[in-house]
Design an enzyme around this catalytic site. Structure first.
Site, PDB file in Angstrom:
ATOM      1  N   ILE A   1      29.699  45.756  34.942  1.00  0.00           N
ATOM      2  CA  ILE A   1      29.602  44.908  36.131  1.00  0.00           C
ATOM      3  C   ILE A   1      29.313  43.463  35.732  1.00  0.00           C
ATOM      4  O   ILE A   1      28.675  43.208  34.708  1.00  0.00           O
ATOM      5  CB  ILE A   1      28.508  45.475  37.086  1.00  0.00           C
ATOM      6  CG1 ILE A   1      28.647  44.904  38.493  1.00  0.00           C
ATOM      7  CG2 ILE A   1      27.112  45.283  36.506  1.00  0.00           C
ATOM      8  CD1 ILE A   1      27.897  45.716  39.546  1.00  0.00           C
ATOM      9  N   CYS A   2      29.820  42.527  36.522  1.00  0.00           N
ATOM     10  CA  CYS A   2      29.514  41.101  36.366  1.00  0.00           C
ATOM     11  C   CYS A   2      29.279  40.553  37.771  1.00  0.00           C
ATOM     12  O   CYS A   2      28.826  41.277  38.645  1.00  0.00           O
ATOM     13  CB  CYS A   2      30.612  40.360  35.605  1.00  0.00           C
ATOM     14  SG  CYS A   2      32.202  40.308  36.459  1.00  0.00           S
ATOM     15  N   ARG A   3      29.609  39.311  38.004  1.00  0.00           N
ATOM     16  CA  ARG A   3      29.375  38.738  39.336  1.00  0.00           C
ATOM     17  C   ARG A   3      30.402  39.243  40.351  1.00  0.00           C
ATOM     18  O   ARG A   3      30.053  39.692  41.432  1.00  0.00           O
ATOM     19  CB  ARG A   3      29.412  37.209  39.267  1.00  0.00           C
ATOM     20  CG  ARG A   3      29.133  36.536  40.601  1.00  0.00           C
ATOM     21  CD  ARG A   3      29.061  35.007  40.443  1.00  0.00           C
ATOM     22  NE  ARG A   3      28.654  34.377  41.669  1.00  0.00           N
ATOM     23  CZ  ARG A   3      29.501  33.926  42.588  1.00  0.00           C
ATOM     24  NH1 ARG A   3      30.798  34.020  42.425  1.00  0.00           N
ATOM     25  NH2 ARG A   3      29.033  33.360  43.679  1.00  0.00           N
TER      26      ARG A   3
END
Length: 116
Positions: free
Chosen positions: A65-67
């Site tokens: 996951i990231c932004r």
């Protein structure tokens, strides 16, 4: 690996318990707000983090996951190509995580967690 072949899931499809979450955002983003129990390795540090990556389970998917999903897609592609883990990109990233009402914590005492 072609971007259309990147394994992807949505936040709403993630297991609510027992999921291994790898957050590849930068340190300031992580400190402001992250998922409880997530592992933090910034995208640029992945190639040098083989010891940390070796600690991730190899018997179930690792959700990356990231932004919003761009960096995590690149990380997922790299992790799967390297054969390090069974990585799955989380579409919509931490923004979707927050929208879905999933729990957040931060590294700043007394501050409300937020997704940068």
């Amino acid at each position: 690996m072609n971007p259309a072949e990147i394994p992807t899931t949505s936040v709403s499809e993630l297991p609510t318990e027992g999921a291994v979450l790898l957050d590849v955002r930068e340190a300031d983003e992580w400190a402001a707000g992250h998922a409880p129990g997530a592992v933090h390795i910034p995208l640029g540090d992945l190639p040098a983090s083989t010891d940390q990556l070796a600690e991730l389970p190899d018997d179930r998917p690792v959700y990356v996951i990231c932004r919003t999903g761009g960096r995590s897609a690149r990380a997922t592609m790299w992790l799967n190509s390297a054969g390090l883990v069974e990585a799955v990109n989380v579409a919509g990233g931490m923004k979707s995580w927050q929208t879905e009402g999933r729990p957040l914590e931060c590294d700043h005492d007394g501050a409300e967690p937020e997704v940068l």
